[in-house]
Design a protein around this motif. Structure first.
Motif, PDB file in Angstrom:
ATOM      1  N   PHE A 135       9.651   5.921  33.871  1.00 45.82           N
ATOM      2  CA  PHE A 135      10.382   6.306  33.140  1.00 45.82           C
ATOM      3  C   PHE A 135      10.563   5.188  31.922  1.00 45.82           C
ATOM      4  CE2 PHE A 135      14.718   6.975  31.265  1.00 45.82           C
ATOM      5  CZ  PHE A 135      14.632   8.114  30.842  1.00 45.82           C
ATOM      6  N   ILE A 136      10.864   4.121  32.325  1.00 47.94           N
ATOM      7  CA  ILE A 136      10.821   3.145  31.123  1.00 47.94           C
ATOM      8  C   ILE A 136       9.733   3.123  30.204  1.00 47.94           C
ATOM      9  CG2 ILE A 136      10.722   0.604  30.684  1.00 47.94           C
ATOM     10  CD1 ILE A 136      12.267   0.338  33.548  1.00 47.94           C
ATOM     11  N   GLU A 137       8.416   3.273  30.609  1.00 53.86           N
ATOM     12  CA  GLU A 137       7.373   3.357  29.735  1.00 53.86           C
ATOM     13  C   GLU A 137       7.355   4.683  28.738  1.00 53.86           C
ATOM     14  OE1 GLU A 137       5.293   0.959  29.373  1.00 53.86           O
ATOM     15  OE2 GLU A 137       6.447  -0.119  30.734  1.00 53.86           O
ATOM     16  N   ARG A 138       7.870   5.767  29.548  1.00 55.43           N
ATOM     17  CA  ARG A 138       7.861   6.985  28.480  1.00 55.43           C
ATOM     18  C   ARG A 138       9.030   6.520  27.503  1.00 55.43           C
ATOM     19  NH1 ARG A 138       5.054  10.269  27.447  1.00 55.43           N
ATOM     20  NH2 ARG A 138       6.184  12.123  27.592  1.00 55.43           N
ATOM     21  N   MET A 139      10.157   5.897  27.591  1.00 57.94           N
ATOM     22  CA  MET A 139      11.217   5.726  26.837  1.00 57.94           C
ATOM     23  C   MET A 139      11.004   4.612  25.896  1.00 57.94           C
ATOM     24  SD  MET A 139      13.797   7.590  27.131  1.00 57.94           S
ATOM     25  CE  MET A 139      12.555   9.008  27.688  1.00 57.94           C
TER      26      MET A 139
END
Length: 175
Positions: A135-139
């Motif tokens: 999720f961090i990478e997608r954000m």
């Protein structure tokens, strides 16, 4: 190898500093650490993630079991277990299409929007470390303003019985 250890400790002042200081002084790195009260207010559970081979794991366990305030140490990762990590993130989200995209990703990752500002939103995500990291990478492309994560917590599934439960640990044997 990654090991998840759970230590049941007496809920007394200084136990966290004592345990983390002892591990650090012997050169063991703690990848993650979470501490919280258990169902018994006199006990807390410390969950550590350490990386190393079986020898490192054995040494860490032996060092932990020497500490008087530790009741029991268990290698959770040797059983079928559930682990969770919690993260709060503030991300740039001006009103409009970008905010809608972020909301869709939050839903896909089963997160929650917990605060909305004029140009940012705060998101809560919990789950396995890999889910939180994904999720961090997608954000990142949207612009992360702030991020806070807990340490990992873990618990052996109820269908598993641990060998340590029938025999007292060295700390329990001391009384």
């Amino acid at each position: 190898m990654r090991h998840v250890l759970s230590a049941l400790v007496q809920n007394v002042p200084g136990v966290l500093a004592h345990v983390s200081g002892m591990l650090a002084s012997r050169g063991y790195n703690i990848d993650s650490l979470a501490v919280g009260e258990t169902e018994d207010p006199h006990l807390s559970r410390m969950t550590f993630v350490v990386v190393g081979d079986d020898h490192v794991l054995d040494q860490v366990r032996k060092q932990l079991e020497k500490i008087i305030t530790i009741v029991r140490v268990e290698d959770v990762s040797s059983y079928d277990y559930v682990e969770r990590d919690l993260m709060l993130m503030r991300v740039k989200a001006p009103p409009g299409g970008q905010r809608s995209e972020i909301r869709e990703l939050v839903d896909i990752f089963r997160g929650r929007i917990v605060d909305v500002g004029p140009d940012e939103i705060m998101i809560e995500i919990s789950g396995r470390e890999s889910k939180v990291q994904a999720f961090i990478e997608r954000m990142r492309p949207y612009g992360i303003s702030a991020l806070a994560r807990t340490g990992r917590i873990a618990m052996v599934r109820s269908a598993e019985a641990t060998a340590d439960e029938s025999e007292p640990s060295p700390a329990e044997a001391r009384g």
